[in-house]
Motif scaffolding. Structure first.
Motif, short mmCIF file in Angstrom:
data_model
loop_
_atom_site.label_atom_id
_atom_site.label_comp_id
_atom_site.label_asym_id
_atom_site.label_seq_id
_atom_site.Cartn_x
_atom_site.Cartn_y
_atom_site.Cartn_z
N GLN A 1 0.84 -1.19 0.00
CA GLN A 1 0.00 0.00 0.00
C GLN A 1 0.88 1.24 0.00
O GLN A 1 1.46 1.61 1.03
CB GLN A 1 -0.94 0.01 1.21
N ALA A 2 0.97 1.89 -1.16
CA ALA A 2 1.70 3.14 -1.25
C ALA A 2 0.89 4.24 -0.58
O ALA A 2 -0.33 4.13 -0.41
CB ALA A 2 1.97 3.49 -2.71
N LEU A 3 1.56 5.30 -0.20
CA LEU A 3 0.93 6.40 0.53
C LEU A 3 -0.26 6.96 -0.26
O LEU A 3 -0.13 7.30 -1.43
CB LEU A 3 1.96 7.50 0.80
N GLY A 4 -1.41 7.00 0.38
CA GLY A 4 -2.59 7.58 -0.24
C GLY A 4 -3.26 6.70 -1.28
O GLY A 4 -4.15 7.17 -2.00
N GLN A 5 -2.84 5.45 -1.36
CA GLN A 5 -3.39 4.54 -2.37
C GLN A 5 -4.07 3.35 -1.71
O GLN A 5 -3.91 3.11 -0.51
CB GLN A 5 -2.27 4.03 -3.28
N GLY A 6 -4.81 2.60 -2.49
CA GLY A 6 -5.36 1.35 -2.00
C GLY A 6 -4.31 0.25 -2.07
O GLY A 6 -3.36 0.34 -2.84
N PRO A 7 -4.46 -0.77 -1.25
CA PRO A 7 -3.50 -1.88 -1.29
C PRO A 7 -3.50 -2.57 -2.65
O PRO A 7 -4.55 -2.66 -3.30
CB PRO A 7 -4.02 -2.84 -0.20
N GLU A 8 -2.35 -3.06 -3.03
CA GLU A 8 -2.22 -3.83 -4.26
C GLU A 8 -1.65 -5.20 -3.95
O GLU A 8 -0.69 -5.33 -3.19
CB GLU A 8 -1.32 -3.09 -5.26
N PHE A 9 -2.22 -6.20 -4.57
CA PHE A 9 -1.85 -7.59 -4.34
C PHE A 9 -0.41 -7.85 -4.77
O PHE A 9 0.03 -7.41 -5.83
CB PHE A 9 -2.80 -8.49 -5.12
N LEU A 10 0.30 -8.59 -3.92
CA LEU A 10 1.66 -9.02 -4.26
C LEU A 10 1.71 -10.52 -4.53
O LEU A 10 2.14 -10.95 -5.60
CB LEU A 10 2.62 -8.68 -3.12
N THR A 11 1.29 -11.31 -3.53
CA THR A 11 1.45 -12.75 -3.66
C THR A 11 0.50 -13.48 -2.72
O THR A 11 -0.02 -12.90 -1.76
CB THR A 11 2.92 -13.16 -3.38
N TYR A 12 0.28 -14.77 -3.02
CA TYR A 12 -0.69 -15.59 -2.28
C TYR A 12 -0.10 -16.97 -2.00
O TYR A 12 0.52 -17.59 -2.87
CB TYR A 12 -1.97 -15.72 -3.11
N PHE A 13 -0.33 -17.43 -0.77
CA PHE A 13 0.07 -18.77 -0.36
C PHE A 13 -1.16 -19.57 0.06
O PHE A 13 -2.06 -19.04 0.73
CB PHE A 13 1.01 -18.73 0.86
N GLN A 14 -1.15 -20.82 -0.30
CA GLN A 14 -2.09 -21.78 0.26
C GLN A 14 -1.25 -22.80 1.00
O GLN A 14 -0.51 -23.58 0.38
CB GLN A 14 -2.92 -22.46 -0.83
N ASN A 15 -1.35 -22.76 2.32
CA ASN A 15 -0.40 -23.50 3.17
C ASN A 15 1.02 -23.06 2.80
O ASN A 15 1.30 -21.86 2.78
CB ASN A 15 -0.61 -25.00 3.05
N ALA B 1 2.51 -23.56 -0.11
CA ALA B 1 2.67 -23.39 -1.55
C ALA B 1 2.35 -21.96 -1.99
O ALA B 1 1.28 -21.43 -1.69
CB ALA B 1 1.75 -24.38 -2.27
N GLN B 2 3.29 -21.39 -2.70
CA GLN B 2 3.07 -20.05 -3.26
C GLN B 2 2.38 -20.22 -4.60
O GLN B 2 3.03 -20.56 -5.60
CB GLN B 2 4.40 -19.30 -3.40
N LEU B 3 1.08 -19.98 -4.65
CA LEU B 3 0.30 -20.29 -5.83
C LEU B 3 0.14 -19.12 -6.79
O LEU B 3 -0.27 -19.31 -7.93
CB LEU B 3 -1.08 -20.83 -5.42
N ASP B 4 0.39 -17.93 -6.31
CA ASP B 4 0.23 -16.75 -7.17
C ASP B 4 1.25 -15.71 -6.73
O ASP B 4 1.20 -15.25 -5.59
CB ASP B 4 -1.20 -16.21 -7.07
N LYS B 5 2.16 -15.39 -7.61
CA LYS B 5 3.12 -14.32 -7.30
C LYS B 5 3.11 -13.27 -8.40
O LYS B 5 4.10 -12.58 -8.63
CB LYS B 5 4.52 -14.85 -7.06
#
Lengths: 118, 118
Positions: free
Chosen positions: B37-51, B53-57
């Motif tokens: 989340q940059a200053l004054g902005q909405g959060p932006e997705f970086l990466t996702y783990f399921q247990n 396993a990194q399933l989305d980077k």
């Protein structure tokens, strides 16, 4: 790709009055989730309300309600009887339903900073 | 624990330094997300783990960003050779679901780590 737009960077409301925050989104999906999150100055993001796109009935949580217009891709948040503690940044967010190994990342708008004045 | 915790809460780094940000999700939560989340902005997705396993980077902005969750609980986001544009709040969120639709896909957020790169 999905996008979420909040066109009101800042809003203010008098205590006990009603305020509506706007949100529009763009997607080609038919089924999805929409959320409003609140981020007080302490920065912990809190879920306010959620809407499933397949449900026609607008979600309501106490003083918070939404006006979900699927055809117009509009998802506004109405806060009734505003309280000082409602002062925060509010983010509208979109999520595709989690399927298989995709956990459902949130796509956020830019946020609306709401100030509730005594 | 009762909620998602992150450490450190604040980090100041000189340009070129490596940093490591830690996230402790809610016990038993399968899914873990990192957002920037940059200053004054909405959060932006970086990466996702399921247990573990990194399933989305797909949201990682460059190969200087690396995330891991080796035992399926605590996660670390590492940024190598930090640049000024890396200055932001890094949010971690966890959810109970593991890629299944249903009522448990709410993401619970931590307080974030504010990274300042000088």
């Amino acid at each position: 790709a999905q996008t979420v737009t909040q066109s009101q960077p800042e809003m203010s409301v008098q205590e006990a009055e009603t305020v509506t925050l706007s949100c529009t989104y763009d997607t080609s999906e038919n089924n999805y989730y929409l959320f409003w999150y609140k981020q007080p100055p302490s920065r912990q993001m809190i879920l306010v309300i959620r809407q499933e796109a397949y449900k026609q009935q607008n979600a309501t949580e106490n003083r918070f309600s939404v006006n979900f217009q699927k055809a117009a891709k509009s998802f506004s948040l109405k806060i009734s009887d505003s309280q000082l503690g409602d002062t925060a940044m509010y983010f509208c967010a979109f999520m595709k339903p989690p399927i298989l190994n995709q956990g459902g990342k949130l796509i956020f708008g830019q946020g609306t900073e709401l100030s509730v004045k005594p | 624990g009762a909620g998602v915790s992150q450490s450190p809460r604040y980090k100041v780094a000189k340009r070129g330094q490596d940093v490591a940000l830690r996230c402790d999700p809610i016990s038993g939560h399968v899914s873990l997300f990192w957002y920037q989340q940059a200053l004054g902005q909405g959060p932006e997705f970086l990466t996702y783990f399921q247990n573990e396993a990194q399933l989305d980077k797909s949201g990682l902005p460059s190969d200087r960003f690396f995330a891991e969750r080796p035992e399926g609980s605590v996660s670390t986001l590492k940024i190598q050779r930090t640049q000024q544009e890396d200055s932001a709040v890094y949010l971690c969120a966890s959810s109970l679901s593991g890629g299944m639709q249903g009522p448990y896909n709410e993401q619970f957020f931590g307080p974030g780590t504010r990274l300042t790169v000088l």
